[in-house]
Scaffold this motif. Structure first.
Motif, PDB file in Angstrom:
ATOM      1  N   SER A  65      49.015  49.732  37.212  1.00 10.46           N
ATOM      2  CA  SER A  65      49.797  50.745  37.913  1.00 10.46           C
ATOM      3  C   SER A  65      51.116  50.494  37.728  1.00 10.46           C
ATOM      4  CB  SER A  65      49.200  50.613  38.870  1.00 10.46           C
ATOM      5  OG  SER A  65      50.028  51.755  39.659  1.00 10.46           O
ATOM      6  N   THR A  66      51.837  50.781  37.172  1.00  9.58           N
ATOM      7  CA  THR A  66      53.240  50.936  37.299  1.00  9.58           C
ATOM      8  C   THR A  66      53.838  51.464  39.047  1.00  9.58           C
ATOM      9  OG1 THR A  66      53.357  53.284  36.573  1.00  9.58           O
ATOM     10  CG2 THR A  66      53.910  51.529  34.958  1.00  9.58           C
ATOM     11  N   LEU A  67      53.045  51.841  39.072  1.00  3.15           N
ATOM     12  CA  LEU A  67      54.136  52.513  40.879  1.00  3.15           C
ATOM     13  C   LEU A  67      53.643  50.978  41.725  1.00  3.15           C
ATOM     14  CD1 LEU A  67      53.277  55.864  40.898  1.00  3.15           C
ATOM     15  CD2 LEU A  67      55.501  54.511  40.630  1.00  3.15           C
ATOM     16  N   HIS A  68      52.281  50.082  41.471  1.00  2.00           N
ATOM     17  CA  HIS A  68      51.266  49.714  42.223  1.00  2.00           C
ATOM     18  C   HIS A  68      51.192  48.685  41.790  1.00  2.00           C
ATOM     19  CE1 HIS A  68      51.883  52.854  45.081  1.00  2.00           C
ATOM     20  NE2 HIS A  68      51.030  53.910  44.589  1.00  2.00           N
ATOM     21  N   SER A  69      51.867  47.377  41.670  1.00  2.00           N
ATOM     22  CA  SER A  69      51.286  46.475  40.842  1.00  2.00           C
ATOM     23  C   SER A  69      50.523  45.431  41.371  1.00  2.00           C
ATOM     24  CB  SER A  69      52.355  45.298  40.247  1.00  2.00           C
ATOM     25  OG  SER A  69      53.279  45.201  41.425  1.00  2.00           O
ATOM     26  N   GLU A  70      49.770  45.484  42.107  1.00  2.00           N
ATOM     27  CA  GLU A  70      49.082  45.176  42.890  1.00  2.00           C
ATOM     28  C   GLU A  70      47.518  45.475  42.492  1.00  2.00           C
ATOM     29  OE1 GLU A  70      50.920  47.018  46.012  1.00  2.00           O
ATOM     30  OE2 GLU A  70      51.552  45.814  44.479  1.00  2.00           O
ATOM     31  N   ALA A  71      47.799  47.092  41.769  1.00  2.00           N
ATOM     32  CA  ALA A  71      46.616  47.815  41.284  1.00  2.00           C
ATOM     33  C   ALA A  71      46.022  47.430  40.183  1.00  2.00           C
ATOM     34  CB  ALA A  71      46.671  49.006  41.458  1.00  2.00           C
ATOM     35  N   LYS A  72      44.811  47.257  39.933  1.00  2.00           N
ATOM     36  CA  LYS A  72      44.680  46.897  38.282  1.00  2.00           C
ATOM     37  C   LYS A  72      43.267  47.060  38.328  1.00  2.00           C
ATOM     38  CE  LYS A  72      47.196  42.621  38.730  1.00  2.00           C
ATOM     39  NZ  LYS A  72      47.305  41.229  38.615  1.00  2.00           N
ATOM     40  N   LEU A  73      42.947  47.176  36.431  1.00  2.00           N
ATOM     41  CA  LEU A  73      41.588  47.417  36.603  1.00  2.00           C
ATOM     42  C   LEU A  73      41.134  46.271  35.632  1.00  2.00           C
ATOM     43  CD1 LEU A  73      38.551  48.738  36.524  1.00  2.00           C
ATOM     44  CD2 LEU A  73      39.821  50.637  34.320  1.00  2.00           C
ATOM     45  N   SER A 105      31.761  43.802  32.890  1.00  2.00           N
ATOM     46  CA  SER A 105      32.280  43.962  34.288  1.00  2.00           C
ATOM     47  C   SER A 105      32.464  45.112  34.346  1.00  2.00           C
ATOM     48  CB  SER A 105      32.274  42.169  35.167  1.00  2.00           C
ATOM     49  OG  SER A 105      33.648  41.760  34.448  1.00  2.00           O
ATOM     50  N   ALA A 106      33.028  44.920  35.276  1.00  2.00           N
ATOM     51  CA  ALA A 106      34.662  46.560  35.630  1.00  2.00           C
ATOM     52  C   ALA A 106      34.789  46.344  37.460  1.00  2.00           C
ATOM     53  CB  ALA A 106      34.362  47.437  35.222  1.00  2.00           C
ATOM     54  N   LYS A 107      35.425  45.680  37.227  1.00  2.00           N
ATOM     55  CA  LYS A 107      37.108  45.915  38.664  1.00  2.00           C
ATOM     56  C   LYS A 107      37.810  45.995  38.353  1.00  2.00           C
ATOM     57  CE  LYS A 107      33.782  41.632  40.339  1.00  2.00           C
ATOM     58  NZ  LYS A 107      32.351  42.276  39.692  1.00  2.00           N
ATOM     59  N   ALA A 108      37.943  46.891  40.063  1.00  2.00           N
ATOM     60  CA  ALA A 108      39.312  47.600  39.951  1.00  2.00           C
ATOM     61  C   ALA A 108      39.862  46.683  41.544  1.00  2.00           C
ATOM     62  CB  ALA A 108      38.878  48.851  41.082  1.00  2.00           C
ATOM     63  N   GLY A 111      45.364  44.340  45.146  1.00  2.00           N
ATOM     64  CA  GLY A 111      45.806  42.893  46.237  1.00  2.00           C
ATOM     65  C   GLY A 111      44.678  42.196  46.295  1.00  2.00           C
ATOM     66  N   SER A 112      44.428  41.584  47.718  1.00  2.00           N
ATOM     67  CA  SER A 112      42.574  40.649  47.636  1.00  2.00           C
ATOM     68  C   SER A 112      41.955  41.322  47.638  1.00  2.00           C
ATOM     69  CB  SER A 112      43.030  40.302  48.394  1.00  2.00           C
ATOM     70  OG  SER A 112      43.102  40.387  49.984  1.00  2.00           O
ATOM     71  N   GLU A 113      41.690  42.818  47.809  1.00  2.00           N
ATOM     72  CA  GLU A 113      40.797  43.253  47.136  1.00  2.00           C
ATOM     73  C   GLU A 113      39.697  43.913  46.070  1.00  2.00           C
ATOM     74  OE1 GLU A 113      39.658  44.937  50.439  1.00  2.00           O
ATOM     75  OE2 GLU A 113      40.259  43.717  51.821  1.00  2.00           O
ATOM     76  N   SER A 114      38.687  44.116  45.821  1.00  2.00           N
ATOM     77  CA  SER A 114      38.069  44.217  44.827  1.00  2.00           C
ATOM     78  C   SER A 114      36.588  45.043  45.046  1.00  2.00           C
ATOM     79  CB  SER A 114      37.515  42.518  43.945  1.00  2.00           C
ATOM     80  OG  SER A 114      36.669  43.228  42.830  1.00  2.00           O
ATOM     81  N   ALA A 115      37.007  45.870  44.002  1.00  2.00           N
ATOM     82  CA  ALA A 115      34.562  46.013  44.024  1.00  2.00           C
ATOM     83  C   ALA A 115      34.589  46.460  42.595  1.00  2.00           C
ATOM     84  CB  ALA A 115      35.515  48.339  44.426  1.00  2.00           C
ATOM     85  N   ASP A 116      33.570  46.466  43.175  1.00  2.00           N
ATOM     86  CA  ASP A 116      32.868  46.553  40.974  1.00  2.00           C
ATOM     87  C   ASP A 116      33.036  47.959  40.515  1.00  2.00           C
ATOM     88  OD1 ASP A 116      31.076  46.922  39.019  1.00  2.00           O
ATOM     89  OD2 ASP A 116      29.745  45.209  40.039  1.00  2.00           O
TER      90      ASP A 116
END
Length: 182
Positions: A65-73, A105-108, A111-116
């Motif tokens: 994410s450009t707005l939230h750099s800690e948000a990744k896929l 695999s795909a993980k969202a 920060g330290s939170e992760s979801a499959d």
């Protein structure tokens, strides 16, 4: 001189860095995600200046994410690339071909939170890949670019129209090839 690739057979390893993104509808917040790839590669000479270069990769793709750099896929694929390679000189070549990916695999992550989230995406990806390679003896470097043609959003929630999304990927690869018979 272009050299003579006919009858050549070499196998080896390839790996490097990825600059990945996902394009399509409603992707205004997407920024490049830097990941990696690693796998096996071969050069099989079929004519004086033509080779087949299959690559089998563990390939990380995704978006940040450009707005939230800690948000990744982060999306991991097993990817097959049957490339057709043309020698321009003894050291310089271009290659192109399709790629076929299977989603491992795909993980969202936030920060330290992760979801499959693997079940939210298509299990398959495919597209076109192109490369420019420079090789001296057994060692080479390649700049590769992949354009996804498959909609990766086909497994979204039922009843909702999911926007079409595709991968695009730029890579810098290092590879090492050797003749297994020598």
């Amino acid at each position: 001189s272009q050299g003579n690739a006919e009858g050549l057979f070499r196998v080896g390893l390839i790996g490097g860095v990825n600059r990945s993104n996902i394009e399509g509808a409603a992707t205004i917040d997407n920024d490049y995600l830097y990941t990696f790839h690693a796998g096996a590669i071969a050069d099989i000479g079929i004519a004086p200046i033509f080779l087949i270069q299959p690559q089998l990769l563990y390939n990380m793709k995704g978006v940040q994410s450009t707005l939230h750099s800690e948000a990744k896929l982060n999306m991991a694929y097993a990817e097959l690339r049957p490339m057709f390679k043309l020698l321009l000189t003894k050291s310089l070549s271009v290659a192109a071909g399709p790629y076929f990916g299977l989603l491992m695999s795909a993980k969202a992550k936030y920060g330290s939170e992760s979801a499959d989230v693997k079940d939210s995406f298509s299990p398959f990806d495919f597209g076109l890949n192109g490369a420019v390679e420079y090789q001296i003896k057994n060692i080479g470097i390649a700049a590769q670019y992949s354009i996804g043609l498959a909609d990766i959003n086909t497994n979204g929630p039922t009843g909702n129209a999911q926007p079409s999304r595709t991968h695009n990927l730029a890579q810098i690869s290092l590879f090492y090839l050797f003749n297994p018979k020598s």
